[in-house]
Every structure is written in structure tokens, then in C-alpha cells.
Design a protein around this motif. Structure first.
Motif, short mmCIF file in Angstrom:
data_model
loop_
_atom_site.label_atom_id
_atom_site.label_comp_id
_atom_site.label_asym_id
_atom_site.label_seq_id
_atom_site.Cartn_x
_atom_site.Cartn_y
_atom_site.Cartn_z
N GLN A 145 0.76 -1.07 0.02
CA GLN A 145 -0.22 -0.01 -0.20
C GLN A 145 0.87 1.20 -0.09
O GLN A 145 0.52 2.14 -0.66
CB GLN A 145 -0.62 -0.02 1.26
CG GLN A 145 -2.14 -1.11 1.02
CD GLN A 145 -2.79 -0.98 -0.10
OE1 GLN A 145 -3.21 0.22 -0.39
NE2 GLN A 145 -3.31 -2.08 -0.83
N ALA A 146 1.88 1.18 0.67
CA ALA A 146 2.80 2.34 0.50
C ALA A 146 3.46 2.59 -0.66
O ALA A 146 3.71 3.70 -1.12
CB ALA A 146 3.93 2.38 1.56
N LYS A 147 3.94 1.39 -1.36
CA LYS A 147 4.41 1.66 -2.59
C LYS A 147 3.12 2.14 -3.71
O LYS A 147 3.76 2.92 -4.51
CB LYS A 147 4.77 0.27 -3.20
CG LYS A 147 5.77 0.04 -4.42
CD LYS A 147 6.83 0.76 -4.61
CE LYS A 147 7.66 0.49 -5.60
NZ LYS A 147 9.10 1.05 -5.48
N ILE A 148 2.21 1.65 -3.45
CA ILE A 148 1.13 2.33 -4.38
C ILE A 148 0.69 3.67 -4.27
O ILE A 148 0.68 4.55 -4.95
CB ILE A 148 -0.07 1.55 -4.15
CG1 ILE A 148 -0.24 0.12 -4.61
CG2 ILE A 148 -1.51 2.26 -4.69
CD1 ILE A 148 -1.29 -0.90 -4.25
N LYS A 149 0.96 4.12 -2.93
CA LYS A 149 0.62 5.66 -2.50
C LYS A 149 1.79 6.42 -2.93
O LYS A 149 1.46 7.64 -3.61
CB LYS A 149 0.43 5.77 -1.11
CG LYS A 149 -0.04 7.07 -0.53
CD LYS A 149 -0.04 7.13 0.76
CE LYS A 149 -0.44 8.68 1.13
NZ LYS A 149 -0.65 8.51 2.85
N GLN A 150 3.00 6.07 -2.88
CA GLN A 150 4.44 6.62 -3.22
C GLN A 150 4.33 6.98 -5.01
O GLN A 150 4.39 8.15 -5.49
CB GLN A 150 5.49 6.00 -2.93
CG GLN A 150 6.89 6.68 -3.20
CD GLN A 150 8.03 5.82 -2.66
OE1 GLN A 150 8.10 4.79 -2.26
NE2 GLN A 150 9.19 6.50 -3.04
#
Length: 301
Positions: A145-150
Motif C-alpha cells: 500500500q505504501a508503494k502504491i501511494k508513493q
């Protein structure tokens, strides 16, 4: 007991670092695709490729990566997972820019959990096994999820400049497809990768509306969706695309400005917790500490 506490905190950190590194290496297929694309462009131009510029694959890519992928797929194939869950995970991997199938990702997560269960299970028995299994899947989900947001944030930040360059190309007399190709050659990043895929689909005969629709679905970003909708509406109404692109660039900048204002408005609430529980107790101790000590000393006397 102290040794167990040290192992409890050290082992998860080590395996977390290895898990992040492994996922990045396994999902780094974009570099290979970029290299193949550059080779194709050199072949089209009739330029030969010197032998010293052709890098041989590393030991990890030749030996370790295929073995890990094979083991991961073998593990995930024996676990009953419905197609809807696999499809949602595959979409999340695309949104994160990870070049990996959903089965491989699930298998790698399970493999890391099994490896982590060994030391924690020996030290803490059933609690260590549960902690390893639950912690690995939680960390994997949070990382994804952090990768998607970034990646979404990177795409939205680079969109205004890309639209300005595309608008300049269209205003100079180029068509939309030619201007898009010109922008792709002179920019880089996640947005350029998605535009490049859309441009390749258009060149292969896919209708522009369908290719741009897939672009909006892959990015899953409100500014990208607005941009695609404006381009398709301009084509239907016959409005000059250059004006639409300039308007969309200003709209995206206004969107970024609103996002920044919204985040700044949330700062006082976010600062409330550290102020109340971390800073204020220290201030009270510093201010009232000497007085309390004097009262205690006077009472003892």
C-alpha cells in the motif's frame, strides 16, 4: 530472558530488510524492459550495439531469481485462493509498479513467513510462529500500500509538466500521438512508463479511447482520470486538444494546491498526540520537578 528479547527484536528487523530487498529485486523487471526498448530503438535506427555495452545478467537474475519464482509459484499453487482475490492483488501490484504475478507475490510472502517461523518458533514456540505468520503478511500488505501511494503521488507530481510539454508539442503542429511519443522520449518516471504502454497499444491498433481508459485504470488517480476524460471529450466535440491540455495542467496544479492545504490543516490534530503525551510531560517535569523535590525534602526534614 534478555537474549530472547534481543532475538525477538533483531530477527524481524533482519528479515524485514531481506524481504524488502528481495521484493525490489524480483520486481525490477522495468530495467530489463527499458534496456530491451533501447536496443529496439537502436535497431530501428540501424545503429549497431557494441559488444562491451551488452551486460550479461547477474548471478541473481540467472540462478537465484528463477529458483525463487519457481518455489513461490509451487507454494501458492497449493493454496486455495479465489480468482477475485488474485485479481485484486494483481491490480495492486500493477498500481505499485511491481513486475510480478499475484501467485509469485503470495508465494514469496509465504516463503518469507516460513523462514521467519524457524528461529521465532524455536525461541517462543507457538507465539513465535503466530507472530512470524501474522507479522509477515501485515508487513507485506503495508509495504504494498505504501508503494502504491508513493507511485501515485509521483505520477500526480509529474503530470503538470508532462501536460505542458505535450501541449507545446501539439501547439507546434504535431498530432496527439506524435506529441505523446515526443514526450515519452524526453521524460522518464512512472508516468512516462504508463504513457509509453498506452502509446504502444495505440500503435498496435487499439482504439485511442480504450488505450487511454486502460491508462486511467492502471494509474488509479483522479487527475489522470480527469485528463483522459477531457481528451476523449475534446475528440468527440472537436475542441483543440492544446487548449484542453493547458486547462488540465492548471487544474492539476490547483488539485495539488488543495491537497497541500488539506494536509496543512490536519497538522494541528496530528501534533496533538506528541504534544500531550511526549512534550507536555517533560515540560511539567522540568518546571515542577525542583518544587516537588523541595517539598519532599522539607517534609522529610
Amino acid at each position: 530472558m534478555n537474549f530472547r528479547i534481543f532475538i525477538l527484536f533483531t530477527v524481524p528487523v533482519i528479515y524485514l530488510f531481506l524481504f524488502v530487498t528481495l521484493m525490489q529485486r524480483l520486481g525490477s523487471g522495468d530495467k530489463v524492459a527499458a534496456r530491451l526498448k533501447s536496443i529496439e530503438e537502436l535497431d530501428i535506427l540501424g545503429i549497431g550495439i557494441p559488444e562491451e555495452e551488452i551486460d550479461s545478467p547477474s548471478f541473481f537474475d540467472r540462478v537465484v531469481k528463477p529458483r525463487l519464482v519457481g518455489v513461490s509459484q509451487a507454494i501458492s499453487s497449493n493454496i486455495p485462493i479465489d480468482e477475485e482475490t488474485q485479481g485484486a492483488l494483481a491490480m495492486d501490484l500493477k498500481l505499485a509498479g511491481i513486475n510480478m504475478s499475484s501467485q509469485t507475490y503470495i508465494g514469496m510472502t509465504i516463503l518469507c513467513a516460513l523462514v521467519l517461523m524457524v528461529p521465532l518458533g524455536i525461541l517462543f514456540q507457538l507465539i513465535g510462529i503466530i507472530l512470524a505468520a501474522f507479522g509477515t503478511f501485515v508487513v507485506a500488505r503495508v509495504m504494498l500500500q505504501a508503494k502504491i501511494k508513493q507511485r501515485r503521488k509521483t505520477i500526480e507530481n509529474s503530470l503538470p509538466d508532462t501536460l505542458d510539454l505535450l501541449s507545446s508539442c501539439v501547439s507546434a503542429g504535431l498530432g496527439f500521438d506524435q506529441g505523446l511519443l515526443h514526450v515519452i522520449k524526453r521524460t522518464d518516471g512512472p508516468l512516462t512508463d504508463e504513457l509509453s504502454q498506452a502509446q504502444r497499444e495505440i500503435a498496435m491498433g487499439v482504439p485511442r479511447a480504450e488505450a487511454l481508459g486502460r491508462l486511467a485504470k492502471r494509474c488509479d488517480s483522479q487527475p489522470i482520470t480527469s485528463f483522459v476524460g477531457a481528451i476523449l471529450q475534446a475528440e468527440r466535440l472537436g475542441v483543440p486538444i492544446a487548449n484542453i491540455l493547458e486547462t488540465q495542467a492548471e487544474s492539476v496544479r490547483d488539485y495539488h494546491r488543495q491537497q497541500i492545504e488539506e494536509e496543512s490543516a490536519k497538522l494541528p490534530i496530528k501534533m496533538l498526540f506528541p504534544l500531550v503525551f511526549l512534550i507536555f510531560p517533560i515540560i511539567i517535569m522540568v518546571l515542577l520537578g525542583p518544587a516537588i523535590l523541595k517539598i519532599m525534602n522539607s517534609g522529610a526534614l
